[in-house]
Motif scaffolding. Structure first.
Motif, PDB file in Angstrom:
ATOM      1  N   LYS A   1      15.123  14.984   0.691  1.00 57.24           N
ATOM      2  CA  LYS A   1      14.221  15.371   1.794  1.00 57.24           C
ATOM      3  C   LYS A   1      12.750  15.243   1.397  1.00 57.24           C
ATOM      4  CE  LYS A   1      17.574  16.705   4.607  1.00 57.24           C
ATOM      5  NZ  LYS A   1      18.745  16.344   3.779  1.00 57.24           N
ATOM      6  N   LEU A   2      12.487  14.765   0.187  1.00 57.39           N
ATOM      7  CA  LEU A   2      11.100  14.595  -0.242  1.00 57.39           C
ATOM      8  C   LEU A   2      10.422  13.495   0.562  1.00 57.39           C
ATOM      9  CD1 LEU A   2      11.390  14.795  -4.144  1.00 57.39           C
ATOM     10  CD2 LEU A   2      10.826  16.617  -2.521  1.00 57.39           C
ATOM     11  N   MET A   3       9.105  13.631   0.708  1.00 50.75           N
ATOM     12  CA  MET A   3       8.315  12.669   1.481  1.00 50.75           C
ATOM     13  C   MET A   3       7.342  11.930   0.557  1.00 50.75           C
ATOM     14  SD  MET A   3       9.502  13.069   4.490  1.00 50.75           S
ATOM     15  CE  MET A   3       8.287  12.219   5.530  1.00 50.75           C
ATOM     16  N   PRO A   4       6.937  10.699   0.950  1.00 48.09           N
ATOM     17  CA  PRO A   4       5.975   9.962   0.121  1.00 48.09           C
ATOM     18  C   PRO A   4       4.728  10.786  -0.164  1.00 48.09           C
ATOM     19  CG  PRO A   4       6.889   8.512   1.778  1.00 48.09           C
ATOM     20  CD  PRO A   4       7.406   9.897   2.093  1.00 48.09           C
TER      21      PRO A   4
ATOM     22  N   ALA B   1       0.826  -1.209   0.000  1.00 49.11           N
ATOM     23  CA  ALA B   1       0.000   0.000   0.000  1.00 49.11           C
ATOM     24  C   ALA B   1       0.860   1.257   0.000  1.00 49.11           C
ATOM     25  CB  ALA B   1      -0.921   0.004   1.211  1.00 49.11           C
ATOM     26  N   GLY B   2       0.444   2.270  -0.778  1.00 45.33           N
ATOM     27  CA  GLY B   2       1.095   3.566  -0.760  1.00 45.33           C
ATOM     28  C   GLY B   2       2.206   3.760  -1.774  1.00 45.33           C
TER      29      GLY B   2
ATOM     30  N   LEU C   1       4.395   7.540  -6.017  1.00 43.46           N
ATOM     31  CA  LEU C   1       4.289   8.162  -4.697  1.00 43.46           C
ATOM     32  C   LEU C   1       5.546   8.010  -3.858  1.00 43.46           C
ATOM     33  CD1 LEU C   1       0.632   7.084  -3.853  1.00 43.46           C
ATOM     34  CD2 LEU C   1       1.442   9.045  -5.189  1.00 43.46           C
ATOM     35  N   VAL C   2       6.469   7.126  -4.271  1.00 46.33           N
ATOM     36  CA  VAL C   2       7.704   6.920  -3.497  1.00 46.33           C
ATOM     37  C   VAL C   2       8.957   6.964  -4.369  1.00 46.33           C
ATOM     38  CG1 VAL C   2       6.599   5.643  -1.618  1.00 46.33           C
ATOM     39  CG2 VAL C   2       7.401   4.400  -3.639  1.00 46.33           C
ATOM     40  N   ALA C   3       8.794   7.056  -5.695  1.00 45.99           N
ATOM     41  CA  ALA C   3       9.915   7.136  -6.650  1.00 45.99           C
ATOM     42  C   ALA C   3      10.836   5.926  -6.579  1.00 45.99           C
ATOM     43  CB  ALA C   3      10.715   8.426  -6.479  1.00 45.99           C
ATOM     44  N   THR C   4      10.254   4.755  -6.322  1.00 46.27           N
ATOM     45  CA  THR C   4      11.027   3.525  -6.457  1.00 46.27           C
ATOM     46  C   THR C   4      10.660   2.859  -7.779  1.00 46.27           C
ATOM     47  OG1 THR C   4       9.359   2.229  -5.274  1.00 46.27           O
ATOM     48  CG2 THR C   4      11.203   3.109  -3.980  1.00 46.27           C
ATOM     49  N   VAL C   5      11.573   2.018  -8.259  1.00 47.68           N
ATOM     50  CA  VAL C   5      11.301   1.173  -9.421  1.00 47.68           C
ATOM     51  C   VAL C   5      11.329  -0.274  -8.947  1.00 47.68           C
ATOM     52  CG1 VAL C   5      12.003   0.484 -11.737  1.00 47.68           C
ATOM     53  CG2 VAL C   5      12.337   2.852 -10.979  1.00 47.68           C
ATOM     54  N   THR C   6      10.231  -0.983  -9.165  1.00 50.46           N
ATOM     55  CA  THR C   6      10.124  -2.384  -8.772  1.00 50.46           C
ATOM     56  C   THR C   6      10.379  -3.264  -9.982  1.00 50.46           C
ATOM     57  OG1 THR C   6       8.447  -1.811  -7.117  1.00 50.46           O
ATOM     58  CG2 THR C   6       8.665  -4.132  -7.696  1.00 50.46           C
TER      59      THR C   6
ATOM     60  N   ASP D   1       6.074  16.625  -1.770  1.00 53.18           N
ATOM     61  CA  ASP D   1       5.683  15.247  -2.091  1.00 53.18           C
ATOM     62  C   ASP D   1       6.553  14.660  -3.185  1.00 53.18           C
ATOM     63  OD1 ASP D   1       3.591  15.482  -0.334  1.00 53.18           O
ATOM     64  OD2 ASP D   1       2.024  14.987  -1.794  1.00 53.18           O
ATOM     65  N   ILE D   2       6.899  13.395  -3.047  1.00 52.38           N
ATOM     66  CA  ILE D   2       7.470  12.655  -4.165  1.00 52.38           C
ATOM     67  C   ILE D   2       6.396  12.528  -5.245  1.00 52.38           C
ATOM     68  CG2 ILE D   2       8.388  10.425  -4.899  1.00 52.38           C
ATOM     69  CD1 ILE D   2       9.516  10.099  -2.054  1.00 52.38           C
ATOM     70  N   TRP D   3       6.820  12.712  -6.529  1.00 56.90           N
ATOM     71  CA  TRP D   3       5.851  12.758  -7.626  1.00 56.90           C
ATOM     72  C   TRP D   3       6.542  12.255  -8.898  1.00 56.90           C
ATOM     73  CZ3 TRP D   3       3.574  17.811 -10.094  1.00 56.90           C
ATOM     74  CH2 TRP D   3       2.330  17.533 -10.659  1.00 56.90           C
ATOM     75  N   ALA D   4       6.859  10.975  -8.910  1.00 57.72           N
ATOM     76  CA  ALA D   4       7.575  10.384 -10.046  1.00 57.72           C
ATOM     77  C   ALA D   4       6.658  10.299 -11.260  1.00 57.72           C
ATOM     78  CB  ALA D   4       8.110   9.005  -9.673  1.00 57.72           C
TER      79      ALA D   4
END
Length: 359
Positions: A234-237, A182-183, A204-209, A255-258
């Motif tokens: 310093k960005l937040m989810p 979630a998230g 929302l988190v700027a990760t790549v899965t 906010d993170i905004w990928a």
């Protein structure tokens, strides 16, 4: 591909101006701005046919439509050949690998749909609409054209479909959904050149899965994940955007905004754009395991919504929704480092980039 002997062209959709800008991509990676071709307000996602004869753009203003253009191989000029209705506003469209079907995902209407495309590039009326989860944000086929994947930002799911390239019909795979934590907010995705992995960018988190793709069943299984942001960010989810009007507005400035991700054609490097910091995160790709290793972040155009790597793998073109220029970068073949070549004028609200290259 030898860029010296052919023509290469870049197309950028300018949502606020309602047109598509064309540029010639020179062999040294510089751009020569050309004509701008009329579409309509809120023109955004685009896709190019596999044979590079046609470009299709989705307009997100009323009447919501697909605009089909013929591409002049010599000059890059676009000629409008027709428009067709789309069932909803689409933030993402793609053509299947035969070029006979246009697939679209709707963030606001929580669905995907299929339109036929004729041999002359004209888009037909919708032939299938499939309700899905909340906030469908992209749609792609795998490289065999048998499987289709759709990330859903609002429910943290990826829908898995079987695709019939003869009829254009989507049917649910078994299981029909991959559930993420979630998230995360899965947004865009791309397949590896060898079709063994699918990489999913989480807005929302700027990760790549990284997901392993089973070539027989068309099912995804999670392998690993890596962040596209530097460790000292310093960005937040973030949280899903575009909710109901009753939800009070909140401060999203941190906010993170990928937004978008792409692989080099050889599969060695992957890049992901993050809009709040206006950066591109670069990764080294392990082709055996699919694992990503974060390399560096590169500052880029303000609020980068879309970018594209050219077919030679030597250059990258980046647009910014809040910028009046687009950037061209060279890609170092050994390190993946990006080096700015130049900035070039663009329209307002630039969002999507496509590149065609002809021998």
């Amino acid at each position: 591909m030898n860029m010296q002997s052919g023509n290469a062209f870049v197309y950028v959709s300018n949502a606020a101006d309602g047109d598509i800008g064309m540029y010639t991509l020179n062999p040294d990676g510089t751009l020569r701005p050309g004509e701008r071709f009329k579409a309509a307000s809120a023109v955004a996602p685009m896709t190019v046919s596999p044979d590079q004869r046609f470009l299709i753009a989705a307009v997100r203003s009323m009447p919501i439509s697909a605009y089909a253009y013929a591409i002049d191989r010599r000059t890059g000029a676009l000629q409008l050949i027709g428009t067709a209705p789309l069932v909803e506003s689409f933030p993402y469209i793609t053509l299947d690998r035969t070029g006979r079907f246009l697939l679209g995902a709707s963030y606001g209407a929580n669905l995907v749909s299929v339109n036929p495309v004729a041999a002359d590039g004209r888009v037909g009326d919708p032939i299938q609409t499939v309700p899905t989860g909340r906030n469908a944000h992209a749609i792609i086929t795998d490289r065999t054209n048998r499987f289709v994947f759709v990330p859903h930002l609002g429910t943290d799911q990826i829908f898995q479909f079987l695709f019939d390239e003869k009829t254009g019909r989507l049917t649910a795979n078994t299981p029909p959904v991959v559930q993420l934590k979630a998230g995360l907010g899965p947004r865009h995705l791309i397949t590896a050149p060898d079709n063994r992995f699918v990489y999913v960018l989480n807005e929302l988190v700027a990760t790549v899965t990284t997901f392993a793709l089973d070539g027989k069943s068309g099912l995804l299984s999670e392998v690993s994940a890596a962040s596209a942001l530097p460790p000292d960010s310093k960005l937040m989810p973030g949280a899903p955007r575009g909710g109901p009007p009753s939800v009070p507005p909140r401060d999203t400035s941190n906010d993170i905004w990928a937004s978008d991700l792409h692989l080099t054609p050889n599969g060695n490097f992957l890049y992901a754009a993050e809009r709040t910091s206006s950066t591109l995160g670069g990764f080294k790709v392990d082709g055996v395991s699919g694992k990503l290793t974060y390399l560096r972040s590169t500052p880029t155009e303000q609020q980068p919504r879309g970018f594209r790597i050219d077919p030679s793998g030597r250059f990258m073109i980046v647009s910014g929704e809040k910028s009046d220029t687009i950037s061209s970068y060279s890609i170092d073949a050994s390190s993946g480092a990006l080096k700015l070549i130049g900035k070039y004028p663009t329209g307002k609200g630039s969002s999507w980039v496509e590149i065609v290259s002809y021998d």
